[in-house]
Design an enzyme around this catalytic site. Structure first.
Site, short mmCIF file in Angstrom:
data_model
loop_
_atom_site.label_atom_id
_atom_site.label_comp_id
_atom_site.label_asym_id
_atom_site.label_seq_id
_atom_site.Cartn_x
_atom_site.Cartn_y
_atom_site.Cartn_z
N HIS A 21 2.77 81.20 19.20
CA HIS A 21 1.54 81.95 18.95
C HIS A 21 1.72 83.42 19.32
O HIS A 21 1.37 84.32 18.55
CB HIS A 21 0.38 81.36 19.77
N ASP A 126 -6.67 84.10 18.38
CA ASP A 126 -6.00 82.88 17.93
C ASP A 126 -7.03 81.92 17.35
O ASP A 126 -8.05 81.62 17.98
CB ASP A 126 -5.28 82.24 19.12
N HIS A 380 12.55 71.25 15.02
CA HIS A 380 11.35 70.47 15.36
C HIS A 380 10.20 70.80 14.40
O HIS A 380 9.10 70.30 14.58
CB HIS A 380 10.93 70.77 16.80
N TRP A 383 6.11 76.09 13.17
CA TRP A 383 5.84 76.88 11.96
C TRP A 383 6.67 78.15 11.89
O TRP A 383 7.16 78.54 10.83
CB TRP A 383 4.35 77.16 11.83
N ASN A 384 6.88 78.81 13.04
CA ASN A 384 7.71 80.02 13.01
C ASN A 384 9.13 79.67 12.58
O ASN A 384 9.72 80.35 11.74
CB ASN A 384 7.76 80.69 14.38
N ALA A 403 1.88 68.03 17.39
CA ALA A 403 0.88 68.92 16.77
C ALA A 403 1.10 69.03 15.25
O ALA A 403 1.26 68.02 14.57
CB ALA A 403 0.89 70.28 17.46
N GLN A 405 3.60 69.90 13.59
CA GLN A 405 4.98 69.74 13.12
C GLN A 405 5.16 68.50 12.23
O GLN A 405 5.96 68.50 11.30
CB GLN A 405 5.93 69.68 14.33
N1 UDP Z 1 13.26 80.91 19.16
C1 UDP Z 1 14.24 81.80 19.56
N2 UDP Z 1 15.36 81.30 20.13
C2 UDP Z 1 15.57 79.96 20.31
C3 UDP Z 1 14.56 79.06 19.88
C4 UDP Z 1 13.42 79.58 19.30
O1 UDP Z 1 14.09 83.02 19.41
O2 UDP Z 1 16.61 79.60 20.86
C5 UDP Z 1 12.03 81.46 18.54
C6 UDP Z 1 11.99 81.14 17.07
O3 UDP Z 1 12.67 82.15 16.34
C7 UDP Z 1 10.50 81.07 16.79
C8 UDP Z 1 9.88 80.68 18.13
O4 UDP Z 1 10.89 80.85 19.11
O5 UDP Z 1 10.02 82.36 16.40
C9 UDP Z 1 9.45 79.22 18.17
O6 UDP Z 1 8.27 79.09 17.46
P1 UDP Z 1 7.94 77.78 16.66
O7 UDP Z 1 6.59 77.98 16.05
O8 UDP Z 1 9.03 77.43 15.73
O9 UDP Z 1 7.93 76.63 17.76
P2 UDP Z 1 7.23 76.45 19.20
O10 UDP Z 1 8.18 77.04 20.19
O11 UDP Z 1 5.90 77.14 19.15
O12 UDP Z 1 7.15 74.97 19.34
#
Ligand code: UDP
Length: 493
Positions: A21, A126, A380, A383-384, A403, A405
């Site tokens: 987020h 948010d 996993h 969304w990012n 969630a 995913q």
């Molecule tokens: N990310 C990163 N390095 C890592 C793992 C994840 O920079 O080793 C970043 C990834 O690029 C993304 C964010 O962390 O922008 C994870 O967001 P996402 O929505 O995929 O998953 P969440 O962590 O919220 O479950």
């Protein structure tokens, strides 16, 4: 007579305090600052402290006049891990502790503009938090919801009350998880019980977590508008359903690609390595990737909050090694629950693979996905991560944790055909098989869709593209709002 130049709008941005987020809200903040708006970015103390320790955010944003960070308590004790297991505690603390603080900070002027001293002319909060809409209504400040998840999972959340009414929820004991769901409009032909957001996997419809997420999602139509980090060519059909409930939607994603586009030549070498990470980035993997053949490596990362059991870890490890494919695996210290810490596990794993595997505690993910050595992503389905993989044209194996995913992974495999869904399964044979299918046997077929979707993603953020134009519309709307003025005195409860 000369008119006094009007101060730019002042936008207050308030993300849910969690990596995914905060990451996308910071990207939006950077885009708005580049467009000349004044901003106050409200972080939880916990998140801000980690960002300051592990990123260059203070230096990066110091370059924007009228930008300031402010902090607020998330209501949890500082030493409590902010992982998936404690996610719901965070929600209740936000409601009981953060909500009154937020209101107080706004009323007392603590969130007023750094440059003009004026209060916010608009808030972008948010979309999982509805309380700022109430506070904004009381104070006469328009609130825009920014939901950081996919449109498809937003729509599944939104449809929860209809599924309950039709008796499609709850999911009963001994339930066939492959049963099709008919009450999420537009998804009747492919959305199964197991593809619903994980919070739907409860027997009791009064379950607090399900109620909370479904209730909050139903509040978005009360906001002035809804921002989504997606693009029309990816989620057009589901967006048209959402528009029946929330008519004013700005699809401005993939945000990281739009930001890259807008920064363009302004981007300094330092900025190209900037991150919004809450963890220390280990860049050593980039050198390791440089030494690997083209498209030979599968990148394995489950984001910032996924945890797994030792058994699950063991199955993933055996499957990956048996596939004989090179891999780069992100293992955070707290990824594997149980007695062994991530450090020891990582060292053992690297020894086992004799150089064909590499492990880091946290990677520069966007750069990793763009590296020519990467051929696939075991993810996993956060969304990012999904958007970053789409933009890089990297196909995915999805192992969703929780969630939104579960829904994202169904769309990746069944609708967009960008990979495979390993949902609810974690055994070494399946891991080995899927890795080999993705990297070899089904590669050509999946790469066709991956390359095309990457092209459409880039098109959407280029000048004249849908996200590019929607972002300009959003700026115009925010400027208009700042001319509307606001109430002078708050209505107190
Ligand atoms: N990310 C990163 N390095 C890592 C793992 C994840 O920079 O080793 C970043 C990834 O690029 C993304 C964010 O962390 O922008 C994870 O967001 P996402 O929505 O995929 O998953 P969440 O962590 O919220 O479950």
């Amino acid at each position: 007579m000369e008119q006094e130049p009007k101060a730019p709008p002042h936008v207050l941005i308030f993300p849910l305090p969690a990596q995914g987020h905060v990451n996308s809200m910071l990207k939006l903040a950077e885009l708005l600052a580049l467009a000349g708006l004044h901003l106050t970015f409200l972080n939880s103390d916990y998140i801000h402290d980690r960002l300051v320790r592990h990123t260059d955010i203070l230096a990066r944003f110091a370059g924007f006049p009228g930008f300031q960070f402010k902090t607020i308590s998330d209501g949890l004790p500082p030493d409590l891990p902010r992982d998936g297991e404690h996610f719901m505690e965070l929600f209740s603390a936000l409601k009981s502790v953060t909500k009154p603080l937020f209101r107080e900070m706004l009323i007392s002027g603590q969130l007023d503009s750094l440059s003009t001293g004026g209060s916010a002319t608009c808030m972008i909060v948010d979309g999982i938090l509805s309380f700022p809409i109430d506070v904004g209504n009381d104070l006469g400040i328009p609130v825009i919801h920014f939901r950081t998840i996919s449109a498809c999972s937003f729509w599944a959340y939104f449809s929860v009350p209809d599924m309950i009414e039709a008796g499609e929820l709850p999911i009963r004991g001994n339930e066939d998880m492959d049963r099709l769901i008919s009450k999420v409009p537009g998804m009747e032909n492919f959305l199964r019980c197991r593809d619903l957001p994980s919070f739907c996997r409860v027997r009791n419809m009064t379950d607090q977590n399900l109620q909370l997420v479904a209730d909050e999602t139903r509040q978005s139509p009360r906001a002035h508008a809804l921002i989504l980090n997606t693009f029309e060519d990816l989620e057009g059909p589901v967006l048209s359903h959402i528009r029946t409930q929330c008519p004013k939607i700005y699809t401005i994603g993939p945000l990281h690609a739009l930001l890259k586009k807008k920064l363009g030549s302004r981007k300094s070498p330092m900025q190209s390595q900037s991150s919004n990470s809450l963890f220390e980035v280990d860049r050593s993997c980039m050198e390791w990737l440089d030494a690997q053949p083209s498209k030979s490596v599968i990148y394995v990362s489950f984001g910032s909050i996924t945890t797994m059991t030792e058994d699950e870890f063991t199955e993933l490890r055996h499957g990956l090694i048996a596939s004989k494919k090179r891999f780069l695996w992100v293992i955070r210290p707290e990824t594997v629950t149980g007695e062994h810490g991530g450090g020891q596990i990582a060292a053992e794993l690297v020894k086992l693979t004799k150089g064909t595997g590499y492990v880091v505690g946290w990677a520069p993910q966007e750069e990793v996905l763009a590296h020519p050595a990467i051929g696939g992503f075991l993810t996993h389905s956060g969304w990012n991560s999904t958007l970053e993989s789409i933009v890089a044209g990297v196909p995915m194996i999805c192992w969703p944790y929780f969630a939104d995913q579960q829904t994202n992974s169904r769309f990746v495999s069944e609708v967009w055909k960008l990979g495979m869904d390993m949902k609810d399964v974690c055994d070494r044979v399946t891991v080995e098989k899927m890795v080999n299918e993705l990297m070899m046997e089904r590669r050509e077929e999946i790469m066709k869709s991956a390359v095309e979707m990457a092209r459409l993603a880039r098109k959407s953020v280029n000048e004249g593209g849908s996200s590019y134009c929607n972002f300009d519309r959003l700026i115009g709307d925010i400027r208009l709002m700042s001319k509307g003025g606001r109430k002078v005195s708050p209505i107190l409860d």
